[in-house]
Design an enzyme around this catalytic site. Structure first.
Site, short mmCIF file in Angstrom:
data_model
loop_
_atom_site.label_atom_id
_atom_site.label_comp_id
_atom_site.label_asym_id
_atom_site.label_seq_id
_atom_site.Cartn_x
_atom_site.Cartn_y
_atom_site.Cartn_z
N ALA A 284 12.36 77.10 -50.60
CA ALA A 284 11.44 78.24 -50.63
C ALA A 284 10.40 78.10 -49.52
O ALA A 284 10.14 77.00 -49.03
CB ALA A 284 10.75 78.32 -51.99
N ASP A 285 9.83 79.21 -49.16
CA ASP A 285 8.72 79.24 -48.21
C ASP A 285 7.74 80.31 -48.66
O ASP A 285 8.16 81.41 -49.05
CB ASP A 285 9.20 79.53 -46.78
CG ASP A 285 8.07 79.37 -45.79
OD1 ASP A 285 7.56 78.23 -45.65
OD2 ASP A 285 7.66 80.37 -45.18
#
EC number: 3.6.1.9
Length: 192
Positions: free
Chosen positions: A74-75
């Site tokens: 994820a970011d």
């Protein structure tokens, strides 16, 4: 054939804590990638692209698993208008970020990727947050107490001191922390 293994390719303790709420066994893996934003792409495209780069990096480091390993990455970024707030470089930048985010709404974007062999799921989740006004001393106290240097936008919604300044949240709370759990769980079902 058993269920596939799940690897969270992230160094974030917050993502690890959120994913542990599912009671699904998983391992964590530290990876290093450049988180470079492309100014010609949308915020949604950027965070999803960075999450995909992280997943591909993790996959390259793992031995071939014959479809038995699911990688989750994820970011997260914070944005107000066209301005994107990543992780602050130090106190002054954290102070400036919090000063500009207070007393108005902003959006938190998390792109996440599930990758297993040739199957890929990419998604971006957006949550709107509005902060109460904060005095300069309150901002300083928060930064010195919580040291939010590893957090997009210079704050953690889960931090005890920040609870005093959350006026409104529209969308997924866990997204603001760093992993939109309900959306991840829904997507994960298609891999298990």
């Amino acid at each position: 054939m058993g269920k596939p293994a799940l690897i969270l390719a992230s160094q974030s303790p917050r993502r690890r804590d959120i994913l542990s709420l599912t009671l699904i066994p998983f391992e964590t893996m530290a990876i290093e990638t450049r988180e470079t934003l492309d100014p010609t792409s949308s915020i949604e495209e950027n965070v999803t692209k960075i999450a995909l780069e992280k997943a591909e990096c993790a996959a390259a480091l793992l031995p071939k698993q014959n479809g038995k390993t699911i990688i989750l990455t994820a970011d997260t970024v914070v944005a107000k208008g066209n301005r994107i707030y990543g992780k602050p470089a130090g106190f002054d930048e954290a102070f400036e970020m919090l000063k500009s985010l207070q007393n108005r709404s902003h959006r938190v974007y998390t792109g996440f990727v599930l990758l297993c062999c040739d199957k890929i799921h990419t998604e971006c989740v957006t949550t709107t947050v509005e902060l109460e006004p904060m005095s300069d001393n309150e901002i300083k106290r928060y930064i010195l107490s919580e040291k939010p240097y590893d957090k997009a936008g210079s704050y953690g919604i889960q931090d005890p001191l920040m609870a005093c300044y959350i006026r409104r949240i529209e969308g997924c709370y866990h997204n603001v922390v760093g992993l939109p759990l309900s959306r991840v769980c829904k997507a994960l079902k298609t891999f298990l």
